[in-house]
Design a protein around this motif. Structure first.
Motif, short mmCIF file in Angstrom:
data_model
loop_
_atom_site.label_atom_id
_atom_site.label_comp_id
_atom_site.label_asym_id
_atom_site.label_seq_id
_atom_site.Cartn_x
_atom_site.Cartn_y
_atom_site.Cartn_z
N LEU A 1 -14.79 4.15 -0.18
CA LEU A 1 -13.56 5.10 -0.31
C LEU A 1 -12.58 4.48 -1.28
O LEU A 1 -12.09 5.22 -2.15
CB LEU A 1 -12.98 5.35 1.25
N LEU A 2 -12.49 3.31 -1.23
CA LEU A 2 -11.40 2.56 -2.39
C LEU A 2 -11.83 3.17 -3.80
O LEU A 2 -11.25 3.26 -4.53
CB LEU A 2 -11.33 1.13 -1.87
N ARG B 1 -17.38 -2.55 5.96
CA ARG B 1 -16.56 -3.14 4.96
C ARG B 1 -17.08 -2.20 3.74
O ARG B 1 -16.33 -1.72 3.19
CB ARG B 1 -16.90 -4.50 4.77
N HIS C 1 -7.00 -5.87 -3.04
CA HIS C 1 -5.74 -6.22 -2.52
C HIS C 1 -5.89 -6.81 -1.04
O HIS C 1 -7.11 -6.58 -0.45
CB HIS C 1 -4.74 -5.26 -2.47
N THR C 2 -5.00 -7.37 -0.55
CA THR C 2 -5.07 -7.85 0.86
C THR C 2 -5.10 -6.96 1.85
O THR C 2 -4.08 -6.09 1.82
CB THR C 2 -4.18 -9.02 1.08
N ILE C 3 -5.95 -6.71 2.72
CA ILE C 3 -5.84 -5.54 3.67
C ILE C 3 -4.65 -5.91 4.95
O ILE C 3 -4.56 -6.94 5.34
CB ILE C 3 -7.24 -5.72 4.63
N ASP C 4 -3.91 -4.87 5.02
CA ASP C 4 -2.66 -5.23 5.73
C ASP C 4 -2.77 -5.82 7.14
O ASP C 4 -3.95 -5.39 7.83
CB ASP C 4 -2.20 -3.70 6.28
N LEU D 1 -18.98 4.15 9.14
CA LEU D 1 -17.89 3.20 9.43
C LEU D 1 -17.89 2.41 10.53
O LEU D 1 -17.64 1.39 10.44
CB LEU D 1 -16.70 4.33 9.52
N GLU E 1 -7.88 -10.88 4.81
CA GLU E 1 -8.98 -10.54 4.14
C GLU E 1 -8.89 -9.62 3.01
O GLU E 1 -7.92 -8.78 2.94
CB GLU E 1 -10.02 -9.60 5.07
N THR F 1 -9.95 -6.80 0.07
CA THR F 1 -10.76 -5.63 -0.05
C THR F 1 -12.05 -5.90 -0.60
O THR F 1 -13.27 -5.65 -0.37
CB THR F 1 -9.93 -4.41 -0.67
N ASN G 1 -20.18 0.71 11.91
CA ASN G 1 -21.43 -0.16 12.02
C ASN G 1 -20.86 -1.39 11.56
O ASN G 1 -20.33 -1.57 10.47
CB ASN G 1 -22.53 0.53 11.30
N LEU G 2 -21.23 -2.51 12.43
CA LEU G 2 -20.55 -3.71 11.79
C LEU G 2 -20.86 -4.17 10.35
O LEU G 2 -20.19 -4.65 9.99
CB LEU G 2 -21.06 -4.79 12.99
N MET H 1 0.90 -1.25 -0.04
CA MET H 1 -0.01 0.04 0.05
C MET H 1 0.86 1.26 -0.20
O MET H 1 0.74 2.01 -0.89
CB MET H 1 -0.89 0.04 1.02
N TYR I 1 -18.19 0.63 3.79
CA TYR I 1 -17.90 1.98 3.84
C TYR I 1 -16.39 2.36 3.43
O TYR I 1 -16.01 3.00 2.51
CB TYR I 1 -17.83 2.45 5.38
N MET I 2 -15.65 1.24 3.80
CA MET I 2 -14.03 1.27 3.02
C MET I 2 -14.00 1.00 1.87
O MET I 2 -13.30 1.67 1.19
CB MET I 2 -13.41 0.08 3.92
#
Lengths: 663, 384
Positions: free
Chosen positions: B93-94, B87, B120-123, B80, B127, B129, B82-83, B1, B89-90
């Motif tokens: 933005l991506l 995801r 891509h894989t989340i740091d 963001l 998981e 994205t 809220n369970l 990233m 939400y993120m």
């Protein structure tokens, strides 16, 4: 044809039908022998008010022959009674009374003696000591199957008297008579002087040699003794197995169970035939006298009502009651309203001791026990107790790398699979195989030859393989504190467990099957007369009243288990929630900084701060039923063991007794 | 990233930045605005959220005057913290960041391309994205409605679907194309057909015939139906994609061509017609540009089974799902007041079966091109 017909003695009948008494195969014969002797010993000790201490020794004499000795510290047996108790079938003190006890018929130990005689030809050897000063008696007995009478073999049919004290001990040594003369010395620290050995004041030792097979696992002697220890926390057991290992189950309480009272039969529980016999036994008196004196809960008023219903005069003599009238009386009894029998004749284990016993022997995280109020079936009082242990199967998952290395160093197991199964509680063959497969270890891999990186891999696999998956609930069944180990499917207890819906308590269960999960359920049926399905006392008969009480008891412990599991789920959810947010914050901060060129770290810090606040608020929210989560909800008699990764296992290793393994 | 970010401002990319059109600048501004909002909320210690206009049936309105479906004003909060929304939400933005990259570099990509660009894989986790494209597509639509920007303004396009043939000449990305000389395959309608990309040069056709799918379209093309009747022939491969709908709408409005639709006689066909005519529920915000209120429905009609004396074996029994869907469609506000449509749907339900256009082939291979459509056109008996 007619000339060939003759009567059959009880002994002959059982000699041919030994499976009825639990001597179907050599393996079960060994268990039944130990079981009958231990049950008798426990009954004797409790009746005499002595804290039971029992020695069980099994040694192999020939490939398929074992010598079994059981000694207790009970009151001993009168000299003239010894031959009858051990050498005559259906002789005993327990059959004709209604009182809660382990033995019922008086068949068990003499049948074991007969079995030994039939298979090995060796007599039953009995040592009995009544008090510390008086001489002990030694008999070698055989049963005459034709007449069902005992034969004394030693000393020309007189038996041997062994004087008390040092002199007697020398004689016993010379004659090769086994006897535990002293209690084992408790272990003390190095700088302390060990206490003087305490002499066993009285007791009985029975030694038999039988054709048998020793095998661990389900339905084994080991399992029986372990289950006995759970349900009898006031007993100390010393068990020397054929491989020479000594297992000791120490008592966790000094308090003896309250003495059970003897009661008269309740009219509802009497069948017509028995009523007729009882009438015959009564030599004189009126029918009213008969009814009030032979039964419990029958007052003169009740007796009058019974007589009125049967159209019999209250003052007619018992001798003049005809078969026809007896039938009418029987029917009238069923229709007359009679108070339920008093239930104080039952001595339950009690919730506190159940928890203690279960916790001492079974590993777990959550324990709960429930004792139901007494109830009545067919005029016999009975009482149900249920206890449940959950979890504790992850000893293998919690072990640290260093401890694992130490364990591997110490083990004498030949294969890795064996090592896993022998070392860790509740790790069965299936789970061991799973771990081996996940780690790609060969089936004959020796634990001592593992290299460092292999140990690392093993450690990883043990941590990650789900060993509690697909494991069925274990049901420990007891009747009057005696474990039931066979005919699981036929038993009313198992049937009731399977019919319950455990899913509502957070366990998974397929339709009318045992639920799965790391759960052990213990059900104890205490009664003055436990209804078994057969003479070998292996399964409890299906009485609606009994099944209903079992269900209610299971529901009580189930509800608490459900609470525990739900709460654990809740904690997990909260953790997950926090995790989810934290996971995405980095991505969000990066994307925002890419979009408008602001500082990534600053946004990240801002967001983390908000996240902390938000999840904190969520944590204090109410649970899914709208109640605030508090600890008090569980109620009484629940034991929760906090997760302590190392402690459980190290504690086990430091014990001098071999590691406990339940099944 | 972090490495990716460091690489970004290469000279080549810097140079491209200069070529931004006015439209691009506007889009970029709203993208940056989206990020600014997050910074503002976070720095004040508030839980950040977007307001995404809701794209459901409850938030669309049928405008009887404009005769198109319009989006209402109701908005969903996407938080963001809220369970169930963290995801997405993120992901929102991506997608915003991906579009910004595309615009700055002056490139376009397919929605699948964007999916790969952002995947891509989340740091520090295992998981991803985005798990699959289905994860990504609705988020792109969300960004479109949130920013009120069209897909092409975000430099993203859908895959090509649908073809055209007929008496029309046009310029596509600078290349002149004569749609009367496209062979058997026809001209593949691109996803972006806006003024800047496509200009009409010359059109002699009298009307447009839109058919549902490729097989029927080929029949018409092979029989040179468009030559005989001087028309434009299009298909949208089932539910027409935005490119096809936008092109139809432009040709209808700019060239004044009437549009006739030949679709299956089933709830699915009805809905395709409804989308072409009034716009779709999901993309209600695009109805203004895409809906063609003047479109007409030629067939197949439920009565055609008797009218054309079709063989019973070409019918397909209505499934439970079909019946449910038909009842739903009958209740849509834009069908509700049309008595002829209500009768049509009722007739299909009472028939108990549906008919595909291909069913007409059982009469004769060219029955549909030589008799069925010409007769209907001559009669001018359409469902509206």
């Amino acid at each position: 044809m007619a000339a060939k017909q003759r009567s059959i003695s009880v002994s002959e009948f059982f000699a041919k039908n030994r499976h009825l008494l639990g001597f179907d195969n050599p393996r079960k014969a060994l268990l039944t022998t130990v079981k009958e002797a231990v049950d008798n010993s426990l009954d004797a000790c409790e009746e005499a008010g002595i804290g039971p201490e029992i020695w069980v020794t099994i040694t192999q004499t020939e490939p398929d022959r074992y010598k079994v000795s059981i000694q207790d510290n009970g009151p001993g047996i009168l000299k003239r009674q010894i031959p009858l108790i051990f050498g005559k079938l259906l002789y005993g003190s327990k059959f004709h009374r209604l009182r809660m006890s382990r033995g019922q018929q008086g068949i068990g130990i003499s049948a074991a003696g007969m079995y030994g005689m039939l298979t090995t030809g060796k007599p039953v050897k009995i040592v009995s000591k009544l008090s510390i000063r008086k001489p002990a008696h030694y008999y070698e007995l055989q049963i005459d199957t034709k007449t069902n009478n005992p034969q004394i073999l030693n000393n020309r049919g007189d038996g041997l008297d062994i004087p008390a004290g040092e002199k007697g001990r020398k004689i016993m040594e010379k004659k090769n008579i086994e006897w535990e003369a002293f209690y084992p010395i408790p272990e003390v620290g190095e700088d302390e002087t060990p206490p003087e050995p305490v002499e066993v004041r009285s007791g009985t030792r029975v030694t038999l040699e039988i054709e048998a097979k020793y095998q661990r696992g389900r339905g084994s002697v080991d399992e029986y003794l372990e289950m006995t220890a759970i349900a009898n926390p006031h007993v100390t057991l010393h068990y020397l197995d054929p491989e020479g290992t000594l297992h000791t189950y120490a008592r966790s309480t000094d308090q003896l169970p309250p003495e059970a009272k003897e009661i008269k039969p309740h009219p509802y529980g009497v069948e017509l035939g028995r009523l007729v016999t009882m009438l015959k036994e009564m030599k004189e008196g009126t029918i009213t006298q008969f009814l009030t004196s032979s039964f419990s809960r029958v007052s003169p008023a009740v007796a009058r009502r019974i007589c009125e219903g049967a159209d019999v005069s209250t003052r007619s003599s018992v001798k003049k009651i005809s078969r026809d009238e007896a039938d009418k009386i029987y029917k009238s009894i069923q229709q007359t309203k009679i108070k339920a029998p008093s239930t104080d004749c039952i001595a339950p284990i009690g919730e506190e001791l159940l928890l203690k016993g279960l916790h001492q022997v079974v590993p777990g995280e959550f324990y709960v026990a429930a004792t139901r109020p007494p109830s009545v079936y067919r005029g016999n009082p009975f009482q149900i107790e249920c206890a449940l242990a959950y979890g504790g199967h992850n000893a293998a998952q919690k072990v640290s790398r260093e401890l694992l290395e130490r364990l591997i160093d110490e083990t004498d197991a030949r294969t890795l699979r064996q090592f896993l199964m022998n070392t860790f509680d509740g790790l069965g063959a299936d789970s061991a195989d799973k771990i081996m497969k996940a780690g790609e270890f060969g089936s004959r891999q020796s634990p001592s030859k593992l290299k460092q990186d292999q140990i690392e891999r093993l450690h990883d696999c043990m941590k990650n393989v789900n060993v509690s998956d697909g494991q069925a609930m274990q049901v420990l069944r007891y009747a009057n504190r005696v474990p039931l180990q066979f005919k699981m499917r036929d038993c009313a207890i198992t049937q009731t467990v399977m019919k319950m819906n455990w899913r509502s308590y957070g366990l998974s269960q397929s339709r009318s099957n045992l639920p799965s999960g790391p759960v052990r359920v213990m059900v104890h049926v205490a009664s003055v007369w436990v209804p078994f399905t057969s003479e070998s006392k292996e399964a409890i008969a299906h009485y609606d009243e009994i099944q209903k009480e079992i269900r209610l008891g299971l529901q009580t412990v189930g509800r608490k288990l459900g609470m525990f599991l739900r709460r654990r789920q809740q904690v997990k959810k909260e953790g997950e929630r926090r995790n989810v947010f934290v996971r995405y914050l980095g991505e969000v901060a990066q994307a925002v900084s890419d979009l408008n060129g602001s500082d990534r770290d600053e946004i990240y810090n801002h967001l983390t701060r908000v996240a902390k606040r938000v999840t904190k608020e969520a944590d204090t929210k109410l649970d899914d039923r709208g109640n605030k989560v508090t600890e008090e909800n569980y109620g009484d008699n629940v034991l929760i063991i906090k997760d302590d990764p190392e402690e459980g296992l190290t504690e086990q290793l430091d014990k001098t007794t071999p590691q406990k393994k339940l099944f | 990233m972090a490495k990716k970010k460091a690489k970004k401002p290469t000279p080549a990319q810097q140079a491209r930045k200069a070529k931004l059109t006015a439209k691009d600048k506007k889009t970029l501004n709203s993208l940056v605005g989206m990020a600014d909002g997050v910074v503002r909320q976070a720095s004040r210690g508030r839980a950040p959220y977007f307001e995404v206009p809701s794209r459901s049936l409850s938030n669309v309105k049928y405008s009887p005057t404009k005769k198109i479906i319009e989006m209402g004003s109701s908005k969903n909060k996407r938080e963001l913290f809220n369970l169930s929304q963290a995801r997405t939400y993120m992901q929102t933005l991506l997608v915003g960041r991906g579009c910004k990259e595309l615009i700055e570099q002056g490139k376009t990509t397919s929605i699948r391309g964007l999916y790969y660009l952002l995947k891509h894989t989340i740091d520090g986790t295992r998981e991803e994205t985005f798990n699959d494209q289905g994860d990504c597509d609705p988020v792109i639509e969300d960004v479109e409605v949130t920013l009120n920007a069209l897909r092409e303004e975000l430099h993203v396009y859908a895959s090509n679907r649908g073809a055209m043939v007929g008496n029309i000449q046009l310029i596509d990305s600078g290349d002149e194309i004569d749609c009367s000389r496209m062979g058997s395959g026809g001209y593949a309608i691109p996803s972006i057909v806006e003024e800047e990309v496509m200009q009409f040069v010359k059109c002699d056709a009298d009307f447009i015939l839109h058919v549902e799918k490729d097989t029927v379209w080929r029949r018409f093309n092979e029989d040179k139906f468009w030559k005989q009747h001087n028309c434009i022939l299009t298909h949208g491969n089932g539910q027409p994609p935005r490119g096809v709908r936008r092109l139809l709408s432009r040709m209808h409005n700019e060239l004044g061509l009437p549009i006739y639709c030949l679709l299956d006689n089933d709830p699915w066909g009805y809905y395709i017609y409804s989308v072409i005519k009034q716009g779709s529920i999901n993309l209600a915000y695009e109805s203004r540009r895409m809906a063609i209120p003047g479109a007409k429905f030629i067939g197949l009609r439920s009565r055609d089974y008797e009218l054309c004396e079709l063989n019973p074996s070409v019918t397909i029994k209505l499934s439970d799902n079909d019946i449910k869907r038909a009842n739903q469609i009958a209740k849509y506000p834009w069908f509700e007041k049309k008595k002829r449509w209500q009768k049509e749907i009722k007739k299909m339900l009472s028939n108990g079966f549906k008919l595909e256009v291909e069913a007409l082939i059982s009469k004769d291979i060219s029955y549909v091109t030589q008799e069925y459509v010409p007769e209907r056109l001559a009669e001018a008996n359409f469902l509206d």
